[in-house]
Design a protein around this motif. Structure first.
Motif, mmCIF file in Angstrom:
data_model
loop_
_atom_site.group_PDB
_atom_site.id
_atom_site.type_symbol
_atom_site.label_atom_id
_atom_site.label_comp_id
_atom_site.label_asym_id
_atom_site.label_seq_id
_atom_site.Cartn_x
_atom_site.Cartn_y
_atom_site.Cartn_z
ATOM 1 N N LEU A 15 0.832 -1.193 0.000
ATOM 2 C CA LEU A 15 0.000 0.000 0.000
ATOM 3 C C LEU A 15 0.871 1.249 0.000
ATOM 4 O O LEU A 15 1.846 1.322 0.735
ATOM 5 C CB LEU A 15 -0.891 0.031 1.243
ATOM 6 N N VAL A 16 0.518 2.214 -0.837
ATOM 7 C CA VAL A 16 1.197 3.498 -0.777
ATOM 8 C C VAL A 16 0.280 4.411 0.018
ATOM 9 O O VAL A 16 -0.817 4.746 -0.419
ATOM 10 C CB VAL A 16 1.471 4.062 -2.184
ATOM 11 N N LEU A 17 0.758 4.783 1.193
ATOM 12 C CA LEU A 17 -0.100 5.504 2.126
ATOM 13 C C LEU A 17 -0.684 6.782 1.519
ATOM 14 O O LEU A 17 -1.867 7.058 1.666
ATOM 15 C CB LEU A 17 0.691 5.830 3.400
ATOM 16 N N SER A 18 0.156 7.530 0.784
ATOM 17 C CA SER A 18 -0.339 8.799 0.230
ATOM 18 C C SER A 18 -1.422 8.563 -0.825
ATOM 19 O O SER A 18 -2.259 9.426 -1.058
ATOM 20 C CB SER A 18 0.808 9.614 -0.342
ATOM 21 N N ASP A 19 -1.396 7.387 -1.477
ATOM 22 C CA ASP A 19 -2.451 7.063 -2.439
ATOM 23 C C ASP A 19 -3.762 6.767 -1.711
ATOM 24 O O ASP A 19 -4.834 7.228 -2.116
ATOM 25 C CB ASP A 19 -2.081 5.825 -3.272
ATOM 26 N N ARG A 24 -8.957 10.074 -0.552
ATOM 27 C CA ARG A 24 -10.030 10.485 0.357
ATOM 28 C C ARG A 24 -9.892 11.927 0.813
ATOM 29 O O ARG A 24 -10.871 12.575 1.175
ATOM 30 C CB ARG A 24 -10.044 9.576 1.589
ATOM 31 N N VAL A 25 -8.646 12.409 0.842
ATOM 32 C CA VAL A 25 -8.367 13.759 1.330
ATOM 33 C C VAL A 25 -7.416 14.403 0.333
ATOM 34 O O VAL A 25 -6.521 13.745 -0.181
ATOM 35 C CB VAL A 25 -7.658 13.687 2.712
ATOM 36 N N LYS A 26 -7.629 15.688 0.065
ATOM 37 C CA LYS A 26 -6.748 16.358 -0.887
ATOM 38 C C LYS A 26 -5.426 16.703 -0.203
ATOM 39 O O LYS A 26 -5.410 17.417 0.799
ATOM 40 C CB LYS A 26 -7.432 17.620 -1.401
ATOM 41 N N GLY A 27 -4.344 16.192 -0.746
ATOM 42 C CA GLY A 27 -3.042 16.447 -0.135
ATOM 43 C C GLY A 27 -2.067 17.062 -1.117
ATOM 44 O O GLY A 27 -2.260 16.985 -2.324
ATOM 45 N N THR A 28 -1.029 17.695 -0.580
ATOM 46 C CA THR A 28 0.010 18.238 -1.451
ATOM 47 C C THR A 28 1.366 17.739 -0.978
ATOM 48 O O THR A 28 1.568 17.518 0.217
ATOM 49 C CB THR A 28 0.032 19.785 -1.419
ATOM 50 N N GLY A 31 8.195 18.258 0.318
ATOM 51 C CA GLY A 31 9.469 17.561 0.482
ATOM 52 C C GLY A 31 9.258 16.069 0.352
ATOM 53 O O GLY A 31 8.657 15.601 -0.616
ATOM 54 N N ARG A 32 9.696 15.313 1.355
ATOM 55 C CA ARG A 32 9.533 13.864 1.301
ATOM 56 C C ARG A 32 8.202 13.439 1.894
ATOM 57 O O ARG A 32 7.881 12.255 1.900
ATOM 58 C CB ARG A 32 10.679 13.194 2.062
ATOM 59 N N GLU A 33 7.456 14.403 2.391
ATOM 60 C CA GLU A 33 6.175 14.047 2.992
ATOM 61 C C GLU A 33 5.022 14.650 2.185
ATOM 62 O O GLU A 33 5.236 15.359 1.217
ATOM 63 C CB GLU A 33 6.128 14.572 4.429
ATOM 64 N N PHE A 34 3.832 14.349 2.630
ATOM 65 C CA PHE A 34 2.646 14.975 2.066
ATOM 66 C C PHE A 34 1.928 15.703 3.184
ATOM 67 O O PHE A 34 1.962 15.270 4.331
ATOM 68 C CB PHE A 34 1.711 13.923 1.463
ATOM 69 N N LYS A 35 1.289 16.805 2.809
ATOM 70 C CA LYS A 35 0.548 17.557 3.808
ATOM 71 C C LYS A 35 -0.906 17.652 3.384
ATOM 72 O O LYS A 35 -1.202 17.713 2.194
ATOM 73 C CB LYS A 35 1.105 18.979 3.926
ATOM 74 N N ALA A 36 -1.792 17.695 4.342
ATOM 75 C CA ALA A 36 -3.213 17.838 4.027
ATOM 76 C C ALA A 36 -3.925 18.455 5.220
ATOM 77 O O ALA A 36 -3.378 18.478 6.326
ATOM 78 C CB ALA A 36 -3.821 16.479 3.703
ATOM 79 N N CYS A 37 -5.129 18.951 4.966
ATOM 80 C CA CYS A 37 -5.945 19.383 6.088
ATOM 81 C C CYS A 37 -6.494 18.115 6.744
ATOM 82 O O CYS A 37 -6.995 17.226 6.076
ATOM 83 C CB CYS A 37 -7.085 20.287 5.630
ATOM 84 N N CYS A 38 -6.344 18.050 8.043
ATOM 85 C CA CYS A 38 -6.685 16.836 8.781
ATOM 86 C C CYS A 38 -8.171 16.494 8.653
ATOM 87 O O CYS A 38 -9.026 17.334 8.884
ATOM 88 C CB CYS A 38 -6.326 17.022 10.249
ATOM 89 N N LYS A 44 -7.911 24.961 8.988
ATOM 90 C CA LYS A 44 -7.788 25.679 7.713
ATOM 91 C C LYS A 44 -6.392 25.553 7.148
ATOM 92 O O LYS A 44 -6.196 25.581 5.941
ATOM 93 C CB LYS A 44 -8.163 27.153 7.908
ATOM 94 N N THR A 45 -5.384 25.458 8.050
ATOM 95 C CA THR A 45 -4.028 25.255 7.565
ATOM 96 C C THR A 45 -3.622 23.810 7.873
ATOM 97 O O THR A 45 -3.865 23.321 8.967
ATOM 98 C CB THR A 45 -3.034 26.209 8.255
ATOM 99 N N PRO A 46 -3.044 23.144 6.866
ATOM 100 C CA PRO A 46 -2.767 21.715 7.013
ATOM 101 C C PRO A 46 -1.741 21.386 8.094
ATOM 102 O O PRO A 46 -0.623 21.912 8.077
ATOM 103 C CB PRO A 46 -2.228 21.300 5.633
ATOM 104 N N SER A 47 -2.103 20.546 9.035
ATOM 105 C CA SER A 47 -1.126 20.061 10.009
ATOM 106 C C SER A 47 -1.093 18.543 10.018
ATOM 107 O O SER A 47 -0.579 17.917 10.921
ATOM 108 C CB SER A 47 -1.439 20.611 11.404
ATOM 109 N N PHE A 48 -1.659 17.981 8.973
ATOM 110 C CA PHE A 48 -1.744 16.532 8.827
ATOM 111 C C PHE A 48 -0.653 16.098 7.852
ATOM 112 O O PHE A 48 -0.628 16.548 6.707
ATOM 113 C CB PHE A 48 -3.134 16.188 8.286
ATOM 114 N N THR A 49 0.286 15.269 8.298
ATOM 115 C CA THR A 49 1.388 14.863 7.419
ATOM 116 C C THR A 49 1.327 13.370 7.143
ATOM 117 O O THR A 49 0.903 12.586 7.983
ATOM 118 C CB THR A 49 2.761 15.176 8.039
ATOM 119 N N ILE A 50 1.761 13.019 5.939
ATOM 120 C CA ILE A 50 1.766 11.623 5.511
ATOM 121 C C ILE A 50 3.191 11.258 5.129
ATOM 122 O O ILE A 50 3.805 11.947 4.316
ATOM 123 C CB ILE A 50 0.852 11.424 4.278
#
Ligand code: ZN
Length: 162
Positions: A15-19, A24-28, A31-38, A44-50
């Protein structure tokens, strides 16, 4: 319900976690991680990291943390079994069939876990109502967070606590 460790490991590896989360959630990418709104708290500002390498997500806002299985289970509101079936299908894997013996073993294990949970909760509750025991721990330098995280408890000595 329990599965062979090797099966769960293999599933996680495929499984690719970011996929999984990205569908389910829009992420960007950041760097080596992905960020999204939790998805587990309002923000309003993303603090959710993948983190795909480590295979887990973490929210700095509400502390939500886990792997692909936990994310899907909580986000889609599915049972553990349903989650495994969904993810295994997505990864093109067969879910191992359980024998009646497996099922019975899992049932016994669950009962034991329930028992341990009940006992742990009891000792935690006892600790919070025994000021002396509690201050013993804080005097030894343990913070409230540590006490909570390790689920420290107190066993009264009268032998018939309820
Ligand atoms: Zn959050």
């Amino acid at each position: 319900m329990s599965f062979p460790r090797a099966f769960l490991q293999d599933l996680q590896d495929r499984l690719v976690l970011s996929d999984i989360i990205g569908s389910r959630v829009k992420g960007t990418r950041a760097g080596r991680e992905f960020k999204a709104c939790c998805p587990f708290h309002k923000e309003k500002t993303p603090s959710f990291t993948i983190n795909n390498e480590k295979g887990f997500y973490h929210c700095f806002g509400c502390g939500a943390h886990g792997d692909a299985i936990k994310f899907v289970q909580e986000h889609d509101n599915l049972s553990f079994m349903e989650t495994i079936e969904l993810l295994a299908a997505q990864a093109g894997m067969q879910v191992p069939q359980q024998t009646p013996e497996d099922r019975q073993k899992a049932e016994e294990q669950k009962t034991l876990y329930d028992l341990i949970e009940a006992v742990t909760a009891f000792y935690e509750k006892t600790l919070s109502s025994h000021r002396e025991a509690y201050s013993y721990l804080t005097n030894r330098g343990l913070s409230n967070e540590t006490i909570k995280m390790f689920r420290l408890g107190y066993a009264p000595s009268d032998g018939r606590a309820v």
